[in-house]
Design an enzyme around this catalytic site. Structure first.
Site, PDB file in Angstrom:
ATOM      1  N   HIS A 160       0.811  -1.215   0.000  1.00 12.20           N
ATOM      2  CA  HIS A 160       0.000   0.000   0.000  1.00 12.20           C
ATOM      3  C   HIS A 160       0.848   1.270   0.000  1.00 12.20           C
ATOM      4  CE1 HIS A 160      -3.688  -2.222   0.176  1.00 12.20           C
ATOM      5  NE2 HIS A 160      -3.303  -2.853   1.269  1.00 12.20           N
ATOM      6  N   ASP A 218       4.215  -1.501  -4.250  1.00 16.37           N
ATOM      7  CA  ASP A 218       3.219  -2.294  -4.974  1.00 16.37           C
ATOM      8  C   ASP A 218       3.556  -2.389  -6.460  1.00 16.37           C
ATOM      9  OD1 ASP A 218       1.827  -2.790  -2.681  1.00 16.37           O
ATOM     10  OD2 ASP A 218       0.170  -1.427  -3.113  1.00 16.37           O
TER      11      ASP A 218
END
Length: 478
Positions: free
Chosen positions: A149, A154
């Site tokens: 996150h 990511d």
């Protein structure tokens, strides 16, 4: 004929799920992947927006961090250069491409990224691995994503996943078809100027992952702790950058960047009191947001107060707050913590803080700032704030309690929750006191205190005053 340079794997952190409903991108991470699946360059930045930041417990981005980040216009050209002639890849490409298109549309550009020419590793994962979520894919494939996150982490995990899928299914015709299409992309000529890219502070300090360099001819810098451009304040005026450390910069450090060191002439008592009024209004919660520190330093500069005068005023204010805490005997644990917090915010000497928070108060002479009203009555430096029955309160941002639950609690206590800020508003409660939501910006323009949810919880537990008749004038009057 143009050639495709490979893949650009992108991930956004956002304020919510729907760009059509006004949600915004607040962080972007992009990783270049070569046509053979090898990871190449990567880049990341926070993105400044003037609105609340949505579920901060998920993305862990504070409003203070965004205050001096570039806005999307400031990264549009360099981000376009990073994506041009590469296949757009994301884990849930429809989501990220939707935000990407909407951000460029806000600037008046139509970019060549749509569902027909993107690769979605979420869809590939369901076909190849039988699972979809990025965390499950990483667990299945042994990919480490310790900073999930955050946009770059990511994006990097998605890029590694892409490389695995390319090896798993090298004959899939989509690889070559997508690269052929990306080679013919026609990106618009973006005229907005570049601003320096600014990663999360935690990444500039602790990120040990390799960085391979950036491809664009005028690359964004991946690591930046002191932005060179002025940042936009809540009312769209330019404020000077905070050179001494951004989010962790103390009030006195910001004052030092704006005010002279020593007093050259006696300060006007009215100017000192005006500064102390704003200080008192800002310390309702015993802590200062970055917005409040900047506002106080700007006011000190405007009033031509020196660093020495500000430090003296801070110490006198702290001593008066301490005296109030000792009026009914030794302060309790909550009051001691409040004194410690205020002392830290104002850079009060340790000996003074120790004296105020000791088990037993030893009387000591205090050099007072002598300030009186128009008819000679002494004016208090500190005006204790308490919630009173009938007070108008406004909530902003995503909090731990649902908005409806909070409103029900406030009404049951005789408080009046409102949907909009007005001059009758006594207090704004924000998920993040540095929020740049419309409500928070309006509150600052009216000099209405902004506190967080934890302060509200404590205030409610302390009890609500029956009447507001004896309340000091509100912050709007200073």
């Amino acid at each position: 004929m143009s050639l495709c340079d490979g893949f650009a794997v992108l991930d956004f952190e956002t304020t919510g799920l729907s760009p059509a409903k006004g949600d915004r991108a607040i962080e972007v991470g992009v990783v270049h992947v070569a046509p053979d699946g090898t990871l190449e360059d990567e880049v990341e930045t926070l993105i400044h927006v003037q609105r609340d930041l949505g579920p901060q417990s998920l993305h862990h981005i504070s409003a203070a961090e965004l205050m001096q980040a570039p806005d999307f216009a400031g990264i549009a050209r360099s981000l376009g250069a990073f994506l041009e002639h590469r296949v757009f890849v994301a884990h849930n490409a429809q989501f990220d491409s939707g935000f990407l298109n909407r951000e460029y549309e806000r600037l008046g550009y139509r970019i060549p990224v749509d569902d027909s020419d993107t690769i979605c590793t979420l869809k590939l994962a369901r076909r190849i691995l039988g699972v979809g979520g990025l965390s499950k894919c990483c667990a299945r494939c042994g990919i480490e994503n310790a900073d999930a996150h955050s946009a770059l982490s990511d994006a990097r995990a998605t890029a590694e996943l892409l490389g695995i899928f390319m090896k798993e299914d090298p004959r899939w015709t989509g690889w070559q078809a997508m690269m052929a299409g990306a080679a013919e992309q026609d990106w618009p000529r973006i005229t907005e100027g570049d601003q320096e890219w600014m990663p999360r502070r935690s990444h500039t300090r602790h990120d040990a992952a390799p960085y391979y360099g950036v491809v664009p001819s005028e690359p964004p810098a991946r690591v930046s702790t002191a932005p060179t451009d002025a940042s936009r304040s809540a009312d769209d005026t330019l404020i000077a950058p905070v050179e001494a450390g951004g989010v962790d910069t103390t009030l006195m450090e910001i004052i030092a960047s704006r005010c002279s060191t020593h007093t050259r002439f006696a300060a006007d008592p009215g100017s000192v009191m005006r500064y102390l009024r704003l200080l008192d209004d800002s310390l309702v919660s015993a802590s200062l947001s970055l917005h409040e520190r900047i506002a106080l330093a700007d006011l000190a500069s405007q009033l031509q107060l020196s660093q020495e005068e500000c430090a003296n005023a801070h110490e006198q204010y702290f001593r008066e707050v301490a005296q109030a805490a000792w009026e009914d005997g030794a302060p309790n644990a909550h009051e001691r913590q409040r004194l410690l917090d205020i002392g830290h915010e104002l850079t009060i000497p340790g000996t003074v803080i120790d004296h105020a928070t000791a088990d037993t108060l030893v009387d000591a002479p205090i050099d007072r700032i002598s300030i009186s009203d128009d008819i000679g009555r002494p004016v208090p430096l500190h005006r204790p704030f308490e919630l009173c029955e009938g007070d108008h309160l406004v909530l902003t941002g995503a909090m731990s309690r649902q908005r409806g639950e909070w409103e029900g609690i406030l009404r049951s206590l005789g408080l009046v929750p409102r949907n909009a800020v007005s001059r009758k508003t006594q207090l704004v409660i924000a998920a993040d006191p540095d929020s740049e939501s419309t409500k928070a910006r309006k509150a600052r323009s009216y000099h209405i205190p902004i506190v967080d949810e934890a302060w509200l919880e404590d205030a409610i537990s302390d009890g609500i005053a029956v009447t507001a008749n004896d309340r000091y004038p509100s912050a709007t009057s200073w």
